[in-house]
Design an enzyme around this catalytic site. Structure first.
Site, PDB file in Angstrom:
ATOM      1  CG  ASP A  52      -0.344  -0.114   2.517  1.00 31.34           C
ATOM      2  OD1 ASP A  52       0.901  -0.206   2.579  1.00 31.34           O
ATOM      3  OD2 ASP A  52      -1.079  -0.112   3.530  1.00 31.34           O
ATOM      4  CB  SER A  53       4.584   1.730  -0.100  1.00 32.66           C
ATOM      5  OG  SER A  53       4.829   0.563  -0.874  1.00 32.66           O
ATOM      6  CE  LYS A 121       3.183  -6.202   3.791  1.00 31.62           C
ATOM      7  NZ  LYS A 121       2.778  -4.961   4.493  1.00 31.62           N
ATOM      8  CD  GLU A 123       0.331  -1.631   7.907  1.00 30.30           C
ATOM      9  OE1 GLU A 123      -0.038  -0.824   8.784  1.00 30.30           O
ATOM     10  OE2 GLU A 123       0.867  -1.290   6.842  1.00 30.30           O
ATOM     11  CD  GLU A 190       7.681  -0.388   7.842  1.00 30.64           C
ATOM     12  OE1 GLU A 190       6.719  -1.082   7.464  1.00 30.64           O
ATOM     13  OE2 GLU A 190       7.903   0.761   7.402  1.00 30.64           O
TER      14      GLU A 190
HETATM   15  O1  KIV Z   1       3.602  -1.114   1.616  1.00 34.13           O
HETATM   16  C1  KIV Z   1       4.794  -1.481   1.656  1.00 34.13           C
HETATM   17  O2  KIV Z   1       5.596  -1.208   0.762  1.00 34.13           O
HETATM   18  C2  KIV Z   1       5.225  -2.254   2.819  1.00 34.13           C
HETATM   19  C3  KIV Z   1       6.695  -2.446   2.999  1.00 34.13           C
HETATM   20  C4  KIV Z   1       7.321  -1.212   3.483  1.00 34.13           C
HETATM   21  C5  KIV Z   1       6.988  -3.605   3.853  1.00 34.13           C
HETATM   22  O3  KIV Z   1       4.421  -2.690   3.583  1.00 34.13           O
END
Ligand code: KIV
Length: 272
Positions: A52-53, A121, A123, A190
């Site tokens: 989600d980055s 994934k 969080e 992280e």
């Molecule tokens: O969204 C992302 O890129 C991430 C990484 C920083 C692990 O969760």
């Protein structure tokens, strides 16, 4: 020269657990589009994270919170069309799984069905255990994400290193053990102290993939645009830049502008 201990034609969640068992480190990078994913996969990466980055890197938002499920599915399906070998893992975006396990399952199913991705994934630890369990019961592989969890940035207030104090470190270890017990196939850790990350990696059988978590974990992940030096504003201590693409691309664009304006481009050979 390859440092792989075993050749894999396709990476699965089982391969990743096996790699940890064999002492082979796991290499993971982000990608959000077809062209980048093709290059990353062909280089031999084990896992592509459609993170989600993308909210920051692709859309220019300050945080990861605004990205939607539809947007994540768009990015993930572009990546899936590009890859031959790696495992494609997709972030469930903010607001699509917290506090409602039924909604979490629906979100995960949409990602799997509409993008063709291989895993999701999420969080968090104990507070999202019910959502993780429900997704797992549908046969969808889940990776956890602990430590600095950017979707909770307004709770933390800053992007500094997490779990430096004993109470938070204790909770982190508890959460990692819980995620393994629930059936997650791995955990992203992280920005936590290297010693703590190593202890956690050694205490569970599923792989721990670190970002800013030192070398004692089972693999590493970076945001591709950061490690290529395309972004200049973001300079955390854990980031190793392998190229300075910002400067390279800037030079190429400047040269193109110059060539167009001076009518150097196109030349005789570049026209019909
Ligand atoms: O969204 C992302 O890129 C991430 C990484 C920083 C692990 O969760």
């Amino acid at each position: 020269m390859s440092t792989a201990k075993k050749e894999y034609k396709r990476i699965t969640t089982k391969s990743l657990v096996e790699m940890k068992r064999n002492g082979e480190k796991i290499a993971m990078l982000t990608a959000y589009d077809y062209t980048m994913a093709k290059i990353v996969d062909h280089a031999g990466i084990d896992v592509i994270l459609v993170g989600d980055s993308a909210s920051n890197v692709m859309a220019g938002h300050e945080t990861t919170l605004p990205i939607t499920l539809d947007q994540m599915i768009y990015h993930a399906s572009s990546v899936i069309r590009a890859i031959d070998r790696c495992l494609v893992l997709v972030d469930l975006p903010f607001g699509t799984y917290q506090g409602n396990s039924r909604k979490a399952l629906e979100s995960a199913i949409r990602i799997m069905k509409e993008s063709g991705a291989h895993a999701v994934k999420l969080e968090g630890g104990e507070e999202i255990a019910e959502s993780i369990s429900r997704i797992l019961t549908a046969g969808i592989p889940v990776m956890g994400h602990l430590g600095l969890t950017p979707q909770s940035i307004y709770k933390f207030g800053t992007y500094t290193v997490r779990a430096k104090k004993e109470a938070e470190a204790k909770q982190l270890k508890k959460d990692a053990i819980l995620l393994e017990k629930l059936g997650c196939f791995g955990i992203v850790l992280e920005k936590v102290p290297a010693k703590l990350a190593k202890e956690i990696a050694e205490s569970i059988r599923i792989p721990v993939i670190g970002i800013g978590a030192g070398s004692g974990v089972d693999g590493q992940v970076l945001v591709t645009h950061d490690m290529l030096g395309m972004t200049h504003e973001f300079n955390p201590r854990f980031l190793r830049r392998y190229l300075d693409l910002y400067t390279e691309m800037n030079g190429a664009f400047k040269q193109y502008i110059e060539d167009v304006k001076s009518v150097d481009f196109p030349n005789e050979k570049e026209q019909y």
